[in-house]
Structures are given as structure tokens and as C-alpha cells.
Design a protein around this motif. Structure first.
Motif, mmCIF file in Angstrom:
data_model
loop_
_atom_site.group_PDB
_atom_site.id
_atom_site.type_symbol
_atom_site.label_atom_id
_atom_site.label_comp_id
_atom_site.label_asym_id
_atom_site.label_seq_id
_atom_site.Cartn_x
_atom_site.Cartn_y
_atom_site.Cartn_z
ATOM 1 N N PHE A 64 0.748 -1.237 0.090
ATOM 2 C CA PHE A 64 0.027 -0.160 0.044
ATOM 3 C C PHE A 64 0.843 1.146 -0.150
ATOM 4 N N ALA A 65 1.787 1.212 0.764
ATOM 5 C CA ALA A 65 2.927 2.532 0.916
ATOM 6 C C ALA A 65 3.243 2.694 -0.256
ATOM 7 N N TYR A 66 4.058 1.557 -0.961
ATOM 8 C CA TYR A 66 4.801 1.579 -2.285
ATOM 9 C C TYR A 66 3.731 2.332 -3.377
ATOM 10 N N GLY A 67 2.448 1.893 -3.557
ATOM 11 C CA GLY A 67 1.675 2.427 -4.507
ATOM 12 C C GLY A 67 1.194 3.834 -4.340
ATOM 13 N N ALA A 68 1.291 4.255 -2.832
ATOM 14 C CA ALA A 68 0.911 5.438 -2.638
ATOM 15 C C ALA A 68 1.892 6.681 -3.015
ATOM 16 N N VAL A 69 3.364 6.345 -2.797
ATOM 17 C CA VAL A 69 4.277 7.408 -2.976
ATOM 18 C C VAL A 69 4.448 7.900 -4.229
ATOM 19 N N ARG A 70 5.135 8.926 -4.387
ATOM 20 C CA ARG A 70 5.064 9.603 -5.805
ATOM 21 C C ARG A 70 6.271 9.220 -6.628
ATOM 22 N N ARG A 71 7.132 8.231 -6.217
ATOM 23 C CA ARG A 71 8.238 8.105 -7.043
ATOM 24 C C ARG A 71 8.416 6.733 -7.167
ATOM 25 N N SER A 72 9.279 6.334 -8.145
ATOM 26 C CA SER A 72 9.478 4.862 -8.475
ATOM 27 C C SER A 72 10.798 4.423 -7.830
ATOM 28 N N PHE A 73 10.710 2.915 -7.698
ATOM 29 C CA PHE A 73 11.895 2.466 -6.854
ATOM 30 C C PHE A 73 12.216 1.181 -7.766
ATOM 31 N N SER A 74 13.724 1.304 -7.900
ATOM 32 C CA SER A 74 14.402 -0.040 -8.950
ATOM 33 C C SER A 74 13.864 -1.271 -8.316
ATOM 34 N N PRO A 75 13.432 -2.183 -8.934
ATOM 35 C CA PRO A 75 13.234 -3.471 -8.640
ATOM 36 C C PRO A 75 14.536 -4.330 -8.047
ATOM 37 N N VAL A 76 15.479 -3.729 -8.629
ATOM 38 C CA VAL A 76 16.805 -4.425 -7.829
ATOM 39 C C VAL A 76 16.922 -3.910 -6.571
ATOM 40 N N ALA A 77 16.975 -2.664 -6.355
ATOM 41 C CA ALA A 77 17.080 -2.219 -5.050
ATOM 42 C C ALA A 77 16.210 -2.764 -4.072
ATOM 43 N N ALA A 130 21.190 -9.697 -6.656
ATOM 44 C CA ALA A 130 21.106 -8.029 -6.867
ATOM 45 C C ALA A 130 22.467 -7.316 -7.291
ATOM 46 N N LEU A 131 23.539 -7.776 -6.578
ATOM 47 C CA LEU A 131 24.990 -7.304 -6.966
ATOM 48 C C LEU A 131 25.159 -8.016 -8.508
ATOM 49 N N ALA A 132 24.641 -8.900 -8.815
ATOM 50 C CA ALA A 132 24.999 -9.348 -10.210
ATOM 51 C C ALA A 132 24.582 -8.475 -11.267
ATOM 52 N N VAL A 133 23.297 -8.198 -11.283
ATOM 53 C CA VAL A 133 22.406 -7.382 -12.206
ATOM 54 C C VAL A 133 22.475 -5.970 -12.070
ATOM 55 N N LEU A 134 22.992 -5.519 -10.647
ATOM 56 C CA LEU A 134 23.384 -4.035 -10.454
ATOM 57 C C LEU A 134 24.255 -3.278 -11.576
ATOM 58 N N PRO A 135 25.176 -3.744 -12.155
ATOM 59 C CA PRO A 135 25.848 -3.136 -13.287
ATOM 60 C C PRO A 135 24.979 -2.926 -14.428
ATOM 61 N N ILE A 136 23.960 -4.068 -14.889
ATOM 62 C CA ILE A 136 23.079 -3.698 -15.976
ATOM 63 C C ILE A 136 21.956 -2.641 -15.589
ATOM 64 N N GLU A 137 21.524 -2.506 -14.538
ATOM 65 C CA GLU A 137 20.689 -1.468 -14.205
ATOM 66 C C GLU A 137 21.535 0.083 -14.082
ATOM 67 N N LEU A 138 22.889 -0.003 -13.458
ATOM 68 C CA LEU A 138 23.190 1.241 -13.428
ATOM 69 C C LEU A 138 23.698 1.555 -15.073
ATOM 70 N N ARG A 139 24.086 0.710 -15.757
ATOM 71 C CA ARG A 139 24.425 1.176 -17.205
ATOM 72 C C ARG A 139 23.312 1.739 -17.963
ATOM 73 N N HIS A 140 22.162 0.986 -17.863
ATOM 74 C CA HIS A 140 20.979 1.368 -18.684
ATOM 75 C C HIS A 140 20.348 2.914 -17.997
ATOM 76 N N ARG A 141 20.601 3.118 -16.691
ATOM 77 C CA ARG A 141 20.148 4.323 -15.904
ATOM 78 C C ARG A 141 20.995 5.354 -16.737
ATOM 79 N N ARG A 142 22.516 5.347 -16.586
ATOM 80 C CA ARG A 142 23.311 6.375 -17.076
ATOM 81 C C ARG A 142 22.841 6.534 -18.824
#
Length: 431
Positions: A263-276, A375-387
Motif C-alpha cells: 500500500f505504501a509503495y503504491g501511494a508514494v510519488r516516485r518509482s523504485f528500482s526492483p533491483v534495489a 542483486a549485486l550481479a544485475v546491478l551493473p546492468i541496471e546502472l548502465r541503463h540508467r546512465r
């Protein structure tokens, strides 16, 4: 509450979510019912019952993407007819089958299982604009939690008060009824704008099954692996301490924490990375076993991890809906469902093997550590795409003379379909 009000005001979403809760209840009751039937009526052990459940799981993991692809190409209703008929045949005959026949029949039934979970998520993507999907998927994740709270409990009541054999018939009737209701509702699998463009050319799998999409599937698998392991480890810890009678209370606290977190996740105004989110879920799970000395301490230790369950699953669904083109969204959601199913199927026996070889608290630690490593293994992929998403593309300068002024840099147009789920959604923030 505003994000939820805005999402629920969208035409068709309220009825879809209501059907989702009711339709998923009989599906969540299948595991408990089949286990009791194999053990009590067929006189087999829990290992044999686990094989039947594994057969359904493997079948569903294989069949889910294929059914999703069929939805993309033929539409929803033909797939619902096919799977509802298959479900009716299996559940009407399962109570009369020997174990040797029940095992392969369960695999076939799993491969043609009613694709309620993936279809609901695909329909949410069709009904809800991208900037409003976070609260919609949060509601969907909470409805899944409710279904898993209600379905197994009802199945247990049915088995203990009536019989496992009759409960099999009732569960099957509920699944077929869910298919009929979904057929009558016929929710869209593409938005109005996507459907208006007419038939789309086939999209090669390599064009959308990118490293980022694979990373989301890996996160989905790791998240449910942690959840499946936690479920087994909780039972083991309570049994070792003589608190088995509090199992229902502890699991209820865990589920309620997940509902609150969703419920809290859907109520906030920002998105969160599924990796995080998955990384945080895993890290919070590792020390849970330290609270196993008393059942109420275990409840408290489960709250942080529980609060991250529904948000993590919702975030993965949201991300898949954004990354997958409309023409292949059914197959993508089917693969997402397979990833979730595989995680649950692996997590429970893995935690059980660890617990048998050591102690119950290591069930939490090992599955949580595996999730953190993923999470550590896929984090570089997430960071690369975010950049890449944040780096503006500079237009090349064309000089016809040494004194020519450089052309102004132009930023790329935003692409909603591939917008990262990890970046804050400005449209939602300004709503």
C-alpha cells in the motif's frame, strides 16, 4: 490516497482487480489440496506429494510464455477457452487417477493452466497509462497476497471438514468458474491506442529480450526464491522451539506487513528500482532467524522483510510492462510469471535442504544471501541503463566554414514505453 483514487477511477480497472482476487483464490488452494489428497487418499508420502506439485510448477513455467504468446497472436478468449477446458478435464478426473497417472497429468495441467496471474498484469498495462501503473500494480500485488491468505486456509478447512477428494472437485470448479468470469469480462490485452493501429508486425525476440529484461526476470526469480525459503524457514524455526501452534499468527504478521508495504509503495510519488527493492528484501531476510528464540520476536524480525514483499513483485511487473512492446507483452508477462514460479519452486526445497543440513536460522541466511548476490550481479546492468537513459544525445555539428556556429544540441524525446522503472515519473509527480 490520491494515486489510488486516480487509478481506480480508470474505466475497467476496479472490476478487473475484483475478479483478480476472486479468481486467484482457487488457484492458490491447489497446492494444499493436492498434498492432502496424495498423502491421505493415495497413501503416499510428502515427497510424492511434492513431486505432483513440482510437476504442475514445471508445466506452468514452460506453458506460461507459450500461452502468453498465443494471447498476443490470437487474443484472450481463445486461450481462456483452451485452458478452462483443460482445467475442467484435469480436476474432474484427478480424484480418480492413480499416482502413476496423476503425475504426468499434473504436468500437462500445469502447462495448460489458466493464465490468470499473467493475464491480469497484461490487462493492467492495457488499461492503465504508464505513469499510473505503480499504484495499479501495487493493488494487484496486494490482491495476490490476499488470495494466498484465503485460498490455502479455505482448502485446509475443506479437507479437514469434508474430504480431500471432494475438495479437489470444488477447487477445480472454482478454477473453471474463474475462467468463465474472465471470459465474460474479456479485459483488454492492449490499450485503445495500441489496438487502433491494427495488426502489428512480429517483433523478433532479440529486440525486446534485452539484458535489462533478463535482469528483471532474474530479480523476480530471486525475490520469490527468498519468499519461498522464508516460508519453509519460519515453519522450521517454530517447530524446533515448540511454537508450531503460532505458525498461523507469524505467517499472518508477515502477510499483513506485505500488504502495508504494498500500500505504501503504491501511494508514494516516485518509482523504485526492483533491483534495489529485492536487494533490501534479501538483506532484511538474512538476520530473521536470530529472532527465532520466541515466536513474537520472529514476528518482529519478519516485519521489515515482509514490508518489501509486495513492493518488489509490483516493481518487477511494472518494469516488464514498460520494457515489453505491446505486441509481445503477453509473452513477456508469461516469462515473468515463469520466473516467479521457478523462484518459489526452488526456494522452498533449497531452504529445506539447508535446514536439514544445519539449523533453521540458516534457511533465512542462505536464501537471503542468494538474493543479495543476484542483486549485486544485475546491478551493473541496471546502472548502465540508467546512465544511458539520463545521458542526452548531442546532435552532430556540421560546419561549412571555419566560422560556422555549431548546431544546438537537442535532447532526445522521452520514450514512455521504455521509460525506466527506476527513475522518478515526472508525470505522476506533477499529478
Amino acid at each position: 490516497m490520491k494515486p489510488y483514487r486516480e487509478a481506480l477511477a480508470l474505466p475497467g480497472l476496479r472490476s478487473l482487480l475484483l475478479v483478480a482476487v476472486l479468481a486467484r483464490i482457487p488457484l492458490t488452494a491447489t497446492g494444499v489440496t493436492l498434498t492432502f489428497y496424495v498423502v491421505q487418499d493415495l497413501g503416499r508420502g510428502y515427497g510424492a506429494a511434492g513431486l505432483v506439485g513440482a510437476a504442475i510448477t514445471v508445466g506452468a513455467a514452460i506453458g506460461g510464455p507459450l500461452l502468453g504468446r498465443l494471447v498476443d497472436r490470437r487474443g484472450l478468449r481463445p486461450v481462456l477457452v483452451l485452458t478452462a477446458v483443460a482445467e475442467a478435464i484435469f480436476w474432474s478426473t484427478a480424484p480418480m487417477l492413480s499416482y502413476a497417472v496423476l503425475l504426468p497429468a499434473a504436468f500437462l495441467a500445469g502447462s495448460l493452466a489458466l493464465p490468470i496471474f499473467s493475464v491480469i498484469r497484461q490487462s493492467i498495462a492495457a488499461l492503465v497509462p504508464a505513469e499510473q501503473r505503480r499504484p495499479a500494480y501495487a493493488l494487484d500485488s496486494m490482491s495476490v497476497e490476499l488470495s494466498f491468505m484465503i485460498g490455502p486456509a479455505l482448502a485446509t478447512v475443506g479437507v479437514t471438514t469434508i474430504s480431500a477428494r471432494l475438495t479437489l472437485y470444488l477447487v477445480g470448479a472454482g478454477i473453471v468458474a474463474a475462467g468463465v468470469v474472465l471470459w465474460l469480462l474479456n479485459p483488454p490485452v492492449r490499450s485503445a491506442s495500441e489496438a487502433a493501429t491494427g495488426p502489428q508486425p512480429r517483433i523478433a525476440r532479440r529486440q525486446w529480450l534485452t539484458s535489462r529484461m533478463v535482469a528483471v526476470f532474474a530479480v523476480s526469480t530471486a525475490a520469490t526464491l527468498v519468499l519461498g525459503g522464508t516460508d519453509v524457514a519460519v515453519i522450521a524455526v517454530l517447530r524446533e522451539n515448540g511454537d508450531a501452534g503460532f505458525t498461523g499468527a507469524v505467517l499472518s504478521v508477515w502477510a499483513v506487513a506485505s500488504l502495508v508495504g504494498g500500500f505504501a509503495y503504491g501511494a508514494v510519488r516516485r518509482s523504485f528500482s526492483p533491483v534495489a527493492l529485492m536487494g533490501a528484501l534479501s538483506l532484511c531476510t538474512i538476520p530473521v532467524g536470530l529472532g527465532g528464540g520466541h515466536w513474537w520476536l520472529l514476528c518482529l524480525a519478519l516485519i521489515p522483510a515482509g514490508a518489501l514483499c509486495a513492493p518488489t513483485i509490483a516493481a518487477t511487473s511494472d518494469t516488464v510492462s514498460r520494457l515489453a512492446p505491446a505486441g509481445v507483452r503477453g509473452e513477456a508477462m508469461g516469462l515473468h510469471g515463469s520466473a516467479v514460479t521457478v523462484g518459489i519452486a526452488v526456494g522452498a526445497p533449497l531452504a529445506g535442504a539447508v535446514i536439514d543440513a544445519s539449523a533453521p536460522l540458516w534457511g533465512f541466511a542462505v536464501t537471503g544471501a542468494i538474493g543479495a548476490l543476484v542483486a549485486l550481479a544485475v546491478l551493473p546492468i541496471e546502472l548502465r541503463h540508467r546512465r544511458a537513459d539520463r545521458t542526452p544525445t548531442i546532435a552532430p555539428t556540421t560546419a561549412t566554414a571555419p566560422t560556422a556556429a555549431p548546431a544546438p544540441a537537442t535532447a532526445p524525446e522521452p520514450t514512455t514505453a521504455l521509460a525506466p522503472a527506476t527513475a522518478p515519473d515526472r508525470t505522476a509527480a506533477n499529478a
